[in-house]
Design an enzyme around this catalytic site. Structure first.
Site, short mmCIF file in Angstrom:
data_model
loop_
_atom_site.label_atom_id
_atom_site.label_comp_id
_atom_site.label_asym_id
_atom_site.label_seq_id
_atom_site.Cartn_x
_atom_site.Cartn_y
_atom_site.Cartn_z
N HIS A 88 0.85 -1.20 0.00
CA HIS A 88 0.00 0.00 0.00
C HIS A 88 0.88 1.24 0.00
O HIS A 88 2.10 1.15 0.15
CB HIS A 88 -0.89 0.03 1.25
N ASP A 130 0.57 5.17 1.90
CA ASP A 130 -0.24 5.82 2.93
C ASP A 130 -1.06 6.98 2.34
O ASP A 130 -0.55 7.75 1.52
CB ASP A 130 0.65 6.38 4.04
N HIS A 158 4.86 0.33 0.21
CA HIS A 158 5.59 -0.43 1.23
C HIS A 158 4.71 -1.55 1.77
O HIS A 158 3.47 -1.55 1.59
CB HIS A 158 6.12 0.47 2.34
N ARG A 213 5.62 6.60 13.86
CA ARG A 213 5.47 7.12 12.49
C ARG A 213 4.97 8.56 12.50
O ARG A 213 3.98 8.88 13.16
CB ARG A 213 4.49 6.25 11.71
#
Ligand code: SIN
Length: 277
Positions: A98, A100, A253, A268
């Site tokens: 995917h 983000d 990723h 993150r």
């Protein structure tokens, strides 16, 4: 400390940044890091012992922070999302290809992931380069893709009946905010370099504007298979203090989920992007 060095890790995606302390980057070093980010799609740093405040300060040199609506934040640091898997949990966050925030009208520029605790073995992250994946398509298919627009959504992942919502209770929340749908070009131009990128992803792309679901599935499945080819990807092995800083427009990723019974904790920070054309 030796001078800054940028070492590409594969021809399609990623570079290691050596000889820097990201807490104390000079302006010249920062410019070199930013240029390398635009060129390589994801940068890897080692042995960066950052406090949450220092993590935020490093991220903010690249832009404004985008607070993810769905991730549980780090205690006392609402702008840092926690990517956690407990020993007894089976499902991980990000365990499929995917990119983000493609479901946002203005997709996030990038994400900066800092490893806090990693399993003794396993828990690597795969990255794939969407510039290289696009370049390798035939001229005929490139022409076909050029006018198309992909439909992206967060509903099927983070919504009330979403895949992540049910499987990751406590680590993902705010399902009622999963109302985003967005339409972006299938071939996006990188906002800084103009490079053409294949901008669809198996996590969040749910269709092609104006195409039937079956038609869209056939083309998207082909593009996903193509973009997953090993020659476009790189596998990063984490240590505590490692950072991966990826460009969401230029890469995919995939967080490997091969460490059941072990703990993994990452922090993150996501950065705001620009509209895609
Ligand atoms: C993510 O998809 O943001 C998580 C990546 C990882 O944990 O390696």
């Amino acid at each position: 400390m030796p001078a800054l060095k940028i070492r590409p890790v594969s021809s399609a995606v990623g570079a290691e940044v050596l000889g820097v302390d990201v807490k104390n980057l000079t302006d010249g070093e920062f410019d070199a890091v930013r240029d390398a980010y635009r060129t390589h799609g994801v940068l890897f740093f080692r042995e960066q012992a950052l406090s949450p405040e220092q993590h935020i300060a490093f991220a903010e040199r690249f832009g404004d922070i985008n607070v993810n609506r769905f991730f549980t934040p780090v205690d006392g640091h609402p702008r840092i999302a926690e990517v956690r898997k407990e020993k007894d949990q089976k499902i991980n966050i990000g365990g499929g290809w995917h990119t983000d925030h493609s479901y946002d009208q203005v997709p996030a520029m990038g994400s900066m992931l800092l490893a806090r605790e990693v399993p003794e073995s396993g828990g690597d992250t795969l990255f794939a380069g969407m510039g290289a994946a696009y370049d390798a398509l035939s001229d005929g298919l490139k022409e076909t893709l050029e006018p198309l627009r992909g439909v992206h959504s967060s509903r099927h992942v983070f919504g009330n009946k979403g895949k992540a919502t049910e499987a990751m209770e406590g680590r993902i929340g705010n399902a009622e905010a999963a109302t985003q749908d967005a339409v972006h070009p299938l071939v996006a131009r990188h906002p800084d370099t103009g490079r053409k990128l294949l901008y669809v992803n198996p996590g969040f792309t749910i269709g092609i504007d104006g195409w039937s679901p079956l038609e869209a599935k056939a083309l998207l499945d082909f593009l996903y298979q193509h973009a997953q080819r090993p020659e476009f990807s790189y596998r990063f092995q984490w240590q505590p203090g490692s950072i991966a800083f990826w460009d969401n427009r230029a890469t995919w990723h995939y967080a490997l989920n091969d460490y059941h019974g072990q703990f993994r904790l990452m922090h993150r920070i996501t950065l705001e992007g620009q509209p895609l054309h």
